[in-house]
Design an enzyme around this catalytic site. Structure first.
Site, short mmCIF file in Angstrom:
data_model
loop_
_atom_site.label_atom_id
_atom_site.label_comp_id
_atom_site.label_asym_id
_atom_site.label_seq_id
_atom_site.Cartn_x
_atom_site.Cartn_y
_atom_site.Cartn_z
N HIS A 147 52.85 -24.63 -30.52
CA HIS A 147 51.57 -24.92 -31.17
C HIS A 147 50.37 -24.21 -30.54
O HIS A 147 49.28 -24.22 -31.10
CB HIS A 147 51.28 -26.43 -31.20
C1 UD1 Z 1 44.64 -28.99 -29.49
C2 UD1 Z 1 44.18 -28.50 -28.15
C3 UD1 Z 1 45.36 -28.00 -27.34
C4 UD1 Z 1 46.44 -29.06 -27.25
C5 UD1 Z 1 46.81 -29.55 -28.64
C6 UD1 Z 1 47.74 -30.72 -28.53
C7 UD1 Z 1 41.92 -27.54 -28.12
C8 UD1 Z 1 41.14 -26.29 -28.04
N1 UD1 Z 1 43.24 -27.39 -28.27
O1 UD1 Z 1 45.18 -27.87 -30.18
O2 UD1 Z 1 44.95 -27.71 -26.01
O3 UD1 Z 1 47.57 -28.51 -26.63
O4 UD1 Z 1 45.62 -29.99 -29.33
O5 UD1 Z 1 48.51 -30.92 -29.66
O6 UD1 Z 1 41.37 -28.61 -28.06
N2 UD1 Z 1 45.79 -30.19 -37.71
C9 UD1 Z 1 46.26 -30.99 -38.72
N3 UD1 Z 1 46.37 -32.33 -38.46
C10 UD1 Z 1 46.08 -32.90 -37.27
C11 UD1 Z 1 45.61 -32.06 -36.26
C12 UD1 Z 1 45.47 -30.71 -36.48
O7 UD1 Z 1 46.54 -30.54 -39.83
O8 UD1 Z 1 46.22 -34.12 -37.12
C13 UD1 Z 1 45.67 -28.74 -37.98
C14 UD1 Z 1 44.32 -28.39 -38.61
O9 UD1 Z 1 44.54 -27.32 -39.49
C15 UD1 Z 1 43.51 -27.90 -37.42
C16 UD1 Z 1 44.60 -27.21 -36.59
O10 UD1 Z 1 45.76 -28.02 -36.75
O11 UD1 Z 1 42.48 -27.04 -37.77
C17 UD1 Z 1 44.26 -27.09 -35.12
O12 UD1 Z 1 43.90 -28.35 -34.59
P1 UD1 Z 1 42.95 -28.43 -33.30
O13 UD1 Z 1 42.76 -29.85 -32.93
O14 UD1 Z 1 41.76 -27.59 -33.47
O15 UD1 Z 1 43.79 -27.69 -32.19
P2 UD1 Z 1 45.31 -27.87 -31.76
O16 UD1 Z 1 46.02 -26.62 -32.11
O17 UD1 Z 1 45.84 -29.14 -32.25
N1 UDP Z 2 54.87 -35.05 -28.60
C1 UDP Z 2 55.21 -36.07 -29.46
N2 UDP Z 2 55.67 -35.73 -30.71
C2 UDP Z 2 55.82 -34.43 -31.10
C3 UDP Z 2 55.49 -33.41 -30.19
C4 UDP Z 2 54.99 -33.75 -28.94
O1 UDP Z 2 55.11 -37.25 -29.13
O2 UDP Z 2 56.25 -34.20 -32.24
C5 UDP Z 2 54.34 -35.42 -27.28
C6 UDP Z 2 55.04 -34.78 -26.11
O3 UDP Z 2 56.21 -35.52 -25.78
C7 UDP Z 2 53.99 -34.83 -25.03
C8 UDP Z 2 52.72 -34.61 -25.81
O4 UDP Z 2 53.03 -34.91 -27.18
O5 UDP Z 2 53.91 -36.12 -24.45
C9 UDP Z 2 52.34 -33.18 -25.65
O6 UDP Z 2 51.38 -32.85 -26.54
P1 UDP Z 2 51.19 -31.39 -27.07
O7 UDP Z 2 52.41 -30.58 -26.85
O8 UDP Z 2 50.69 -31.53 -28.45
O9 UDP Z 2 49.98 -30.87 -26.19
P2 UDP Z 2 49.86 -30.19 -24.75
O10 UDP Z 2 50.57 -31.02 -23.77
O11 UDP Z 2 50.38 -28.80 -24.88
O12 UDP Z 2 48.38 -30.14 -24.54
#
Ligand code: UD1
Ligand code: UDP
Length: 361
Positions: free
Chosen positions: A208
């Site tokens: 992601h």
């Molecule tokens: C964010 C964090 C990243 C973290 C990740 C955890 C920042 C800059 N990045 O990235 O460090 O590892 O969360 O998962 O804060 N979206 C949905 N539904 C949701 C959430 C997101 O559709 O519930 C889609 C939307 O199109 C959105 C895109 O994902 O624009 C990105 O979401 P965003 O929260 O900006 O960043 P992440 O990639 O989730």
């Molecule tokens: N996780 C979860 N369901 C999923 C994918 C990840 O519960 O489908 C959990 C994972 O086990 C970990 C946390 O989400 O505890 C990690 O989040 P993510 O990978 O989104 O973010 P990051 O740690 O890279 O910031």
């Protein structure tokens, strides 16, 4: 003592679950939870509140799906209003997302002590949005709770001894969560059976991070590496919505199993059941270790360098050949998986004990 906790993204719900459980044990502490709204799908947010007994947010800011500047700015403005109304003694933020940075800026501009959990981590790659968020948050924090010795050293190298902040090694709150929910996961999940998986005979992957999803060539490489591994053992990927959306724009089509994001109990069962983890997630690299699985990191750097040093994690980047070679090495990896690297499961208690002593002093 009143603490406002800011969460917004999936990994923060998991970290907050561990710390909130500890805060609840102390009647002298009132915790007020703020959800920025950064993650909002049912299976990216509500599922964690339902399953992990996280307190219901008192404030829901509904800021999401924007560019970095717009998102951080909108959160900053709304968090400031909450903090002015709540007048907390401290603001607690986790990790390195835009929600973390917005909470940090709002708190420190109002002269409210900032508590950063998971402080001191560095990838030394400023192109990662997470690196910017964590460097800036650390610099304005009053309490920097570090999960590892490496994090302590990073802050020391940056001259934190010269600043008026407290740097404390407390261990990793994600280990606290993994141990607590790991005991309950098998009674609360049937994912292995539902997905027709055979324990010990499949690989678990997640993708992601922006640097992997936003370049179609890199995303294509990752998909073709997983396709190739899938020919020898099933690969299952609970896919982040960001990646799901971007997959539509690339030619390489996944031949492995993709499922929507899962709740934490399902995730733990998938980790326990797999024979190898492949991921660009920060949290999942450690959870693989907590549940005694080898991990391939699909990035060029990791903040969790101790996992590489002990041989439980291999940095393979995004080159398909490196990934498939790495998979052959790390599948069924043998290691002592010593939890003491991450504090042994007492991190939340260490954090709360320290705050009780020092926050109002
Ligand atoms: C964010 C964090 C990243 C973290 C990740 C955890 C920042 C800059 N990045 O990235 O460090 O590892 O969360 O998962 O804060 N979206 C949905 N539904 C949701 C959430 C997101 O559709 O519930 C889609 C939307 O199109 C959105 C895109 O994902 O624009 C990105 O979401 P965003 O929260 O900006 O960043 P992440 O990639 O989730
Ligand atoms: N996780 C979860 N369901 C999923 C994918 C990840 O519960 O489908 C959990 C994972 O086990 C970990 C946390 O989400 O505890 C990690 O989040 P993510 O990978 O989104 O973010 P990051 O740690 O890279 O910031």
């Amino acid at each position: 003592m009143k603490i406002v906790t800011i969460v917004g993204a999936r990994p923060q719900f998991i970290k907050a679950a561990a710390v909130s459980r500890e805060l609840k044990k102390h009647p002298a502490i009132e915790e007020v939870l703020v959800h920025t709204g950064q993650h909002y799908d049912q299976n990216m947010s509500q599922v964690f509140f339902d399953q992990m007994e996280i307190p219901k947010p008192s404030h829901h800011l509904e800021v999401n799906s924007m560019s970095h500047g717009a998102m951080t700015g909108a959160m900053l403005e709304k968090i400031e209003n909450v903090l002015i109304a709540e007048k907390p003694d401290g603001v607690l933020v986790f990790g390195d997302t835009n929600s973390t940075l917005a909470g940090a800026l709002a708190a420190t501009k109002l002269h409210i002590p900032l508590i950063h959990v998971e402080a001191g981590l560095r990838s030394f790659n400023n192109r990662m949005p997470e690196e910017i968020n964590r460097i800036l948050t650390d610099r304005v924090s009053s309490f920097l709770f570090c999960p590892t010795e490496t994090a302590i050293k990073n802050l020391s190298d940056e001259g934190f001894a010269n600043f008026q902040s407290r740097v404390i090694k407390c261990g990793d709150v994600m280990l606290d969560a993994a141990l607590y929910y790991g005991e309950k996961s098998s009674q609360n999940s049937s994912i292995i059976k539902d997905q027709n998986l055979e324990k010990g005979r499949f690989a678990l992957a997640t993708i992601h991070r922006a640097e992997n999803t936003d370049d179609p060539k890199i995303l294509g490489n990752l998909i073709s590496a997983l396709n190739s591994i899938n020919q020898s053992a099933p690969v299952i990927v609970p896919l982040h919505p960001r990646t799901q959306k971007l997959l539509e724009g690339i030619d390489t089509k996944p031949q492995f199993k993709i499922i929507p994001p899962v709740g934490y109990f399902d995730m733990i069962e998938l980790i326990k059941g797999c024979h190898c983890v492949l991921t660009d997630s920060g949290g999942l690299q450690k959870e693989a270790f907590f549940f005694s699985k080898g991990c391939l990191t699909l990035r060029e750097q990791t903040e969790w360098v101790e996992l590489v040093e002990v041989g439980a994690n291999l940095i393979v980047g995004t080159d398909p050949e490196k990934i498939t070679d790495g998979y052959k090495k790390m599948k069924d990896c043998q290691n002592d998986f010593d939890h003491s690297l991450y504090g042994g499961g007492q991190a939340s208690k260490n954090i709360v004990d320290c705050l009780l002593k020092e926050l109002k002093a």
